[in-house]
Write a protein that holds these residues in place. Sequence first.
Motif, mmCIF file in Angstrom:
data_model
loop_
_atom_site.group_PDB
_atom_site.id
_atom_site.type_symbol
_atom_site.label_atom_id
_atom_site.label_comp_id
_atom_site.label_asym_id
_atom_site.label_seq_id
_atom_site.Cartn_x
_atom_site.Cartn_y
_atom_site.Cartn_z
ATOM 1 N N THR A 137 0.823 -1.222 0.000
ATOM 2 C CA THR A 137 0.000 0.000 0.000
ATOM 3 C C THR A 137 0.850 1.261 0.000
ATOM 4 O O THR A 137 0.387 2.331 -0.397
ATOM 5 N N MET A 138 2.118 1.127 0.432
ATOM 6 C CA MET A 138 3.018 2.285 0.467
ATOM 7 C C MET A 138 4.044 2.232 -0.671
ATOM 8 O O MET A 138 5.004 2.988 -0.686
ATOM 9 N N GLY A 139 3.823 1.333 -1.632
ATOM 10 C CA GLY A 139 4.717 1.241 -2.769
ATOM 11 C C GLY A 139 6.052 0.585 -2.465
ATOM 12 O O GLY A 139 7.031 0.783 -3.184
ATOM 13 N N ILE A 140 6.095 -0.218 -1.400
ATOM 14 C CA ILE A 140 7.327 -0.909 -1.005
ATOM 15 C C ILE A 140 7.174 -2.384 -1.344
ATOM 16 O O ILE A 140 6.172 -3.017 -0.976
ATOM 17 N N ARG A 141 8.147 -2.942 -2.031
ATOM 18 C CA ARG A 141 8.043 -4.331 -2.472
ATOM 19 C C ARG A 141 8.694 -5.278 -1.468
ATOM 20 O O ARG A 141 9.759 -4.992 -0.931
ATOM 21 N N LEU A 142 8.031 -6.397 -1.220
ATOM 22 C CA LEU A 142 8.627 -7.468 -0.431
ATOM 23 C C LEU A 142 9.304 -8.434 -1.400
ATOM 24 O O LEU A 142 8.637 -9.155 -2.137
ATOM 25 N N HIS A 143 10.621 -8.442 -1.408
ATOM 26 C CA HIS A 143 11.359 -9.318 -2.320
ATOM 27 C C HIS A 143 11.273 -10.783 -1.889
ATOM 28 O O HIS A 143 11.094 -11.674 -2.715
ATOM 29 N N ASP A 144 11.432 -11.024 -0.584
ATOM 30 C CA ASP A 144 11.495 -12.412 -0.131
ATOM 31 C C ASP A 144 11.364 -12.471 1.383
ATOM 32 O O ASP A 144 11.481 -11.452 2.079
ATOM 33 N N HIS A 145 11.086 -13.656 1.845
ATOM 34 C CA HIS A 145 11.149 -13.973 3.268
ATOM 35 C C HIS A 145 11.968 -15.257 3.370
ATOM 36 O O HIS A 145 11.601 -16.278 2.796
ATOM 37 N N VAL A 146 13.086 -15.181 4.061
ATOM 38 C CA VAL A 146 13.994 -16.323 4.192
ATOM 39 C C VAL A 146 13.905 -16.874 5.606
ATOM 40 O O VAL A 146 14.008 -16.123 6.575
ATOM 41 N N ILE A 147 13.691 -18.181 5.706
ATOM 42 C CA ILE A 147 13.735 -18.853 7.002
ATOM 43 C C ILE A 147 15.054 -19.611 7.084
ATOM 44 O O ILE A 147 15.385 -20.401 6.194
ATOM 45 N N VAL A 148 15.789 -19.357 8.143
ATOM 46 C CA VAL A 148 17.115 -19.937 8.326
ATOM 47 C C VAL A 148 17.020 -21.147 9.256
ATOM 48 O O VAL A 148 16.569 -21.024 10.395
ATOM 49 N N GLY A 149 17.415 -22.310 8.745
ATOM 50 C CA GLY A 149 17.536 -23.495 9.581
ATOM 51 C C GLY A 149 18.989 -23.726 9.936
ATOM 52 O O GLY A 149 19.875 -22.969 9.529
#
Length: 254
Positions: free
Chosen positions: A229-241
Motif C-alpha cells: 500500500t506504500m509502494g514498497i516491495r517485499l522481495h522475499d522472506h527467508v527462514i534460516v535453519g
Amino acid sequence: MSRPVGFSDPALPLFEPDKAISRAAPEDRGQPSYIRDHRKRLRERFLAGGANALPDYEMLELVLFRAIPRRDVKPLARQLLDQFGDFNGVVSAAPERLISIDGVGSAVVAELKIVEAAAHRLARARVMRRQVISSWSTLLDYCRTAMAHRETEQFRVFFLDTKNVLIADEEQARGTVDHVPVYPREVVKRALELNASALILVHNHPSGDPTPSESDITMTQRVEAAAGTMGIRLHDHVIVGQTCNLSFRADGYI
C-alpha cells in the motif's frame, strides 16, 4: 629472508612461524613445558595453513588459550563440542548455557562471544551497501552466520533502496523457541523512515527445520500487503535453519 609461510596478503609483515613464535606468548609464560610447546605448535600450524589446517577442537583450543592460560584446554574443547555439536555451535551458544559447563567461566564466555561478534561483523561487512540480488549467496551466508545457531527465534529485516542495495539490516523482534512477534505496521513504518523501496524478511527456526508455519505464511502476507500500500516491495522472506534455508519466493509462498 625466505618466502613467507601461510597468509599471502602483501600488506601483512613477512615472518616465519618458527621464528615469530620462538618465545612464549605472554599468556603462556609459567606453564609446564608440554603445554607451552603444544600451544606453540598449534599456533604455528594455524599460521602456516589457516583454519583449514585445524579440526574444530583445535580451533577451539586456540580461542581458549587466552582465557585459560595455564591449563590443558583440549578436554574442555572436546566437552564443548560434545555439548554444542561444532565450532559454530559453541561460539553461538547462549552465555547461560556455556557457563553451565564445568570449567567454563566468564573469561571463556567472553573469548567465545568476541569470536562470534567478529564473525558477524565480517559477514555483515560483505553485504552492507552491496547490490543484494547479485550477491544473494553472500547474503544467505551472513544470515546463517548470524542466526542459524540461535536457540530462540529472531526476526530481522533487510531494507533496500531503489537499486536493491542493502541500506540497513535491523533486528525487529526476538521471541521464544517457536514464535516471534512481528508487527507489519512497525516494519513498514521503519521502511518509510529509511526511505527504503524494498524489503527482505529473515527469521530463524531453532528446531533446524525451515519449513514455514501457518503463522509464518500469514505474517508474510500481512507484511507484503501493508508494504504494498506504500509502494514498497517485499522481495522475499527467508527462514534460516541449522543446515539449510527456505526462500518464500523460490518455494512459491509469495
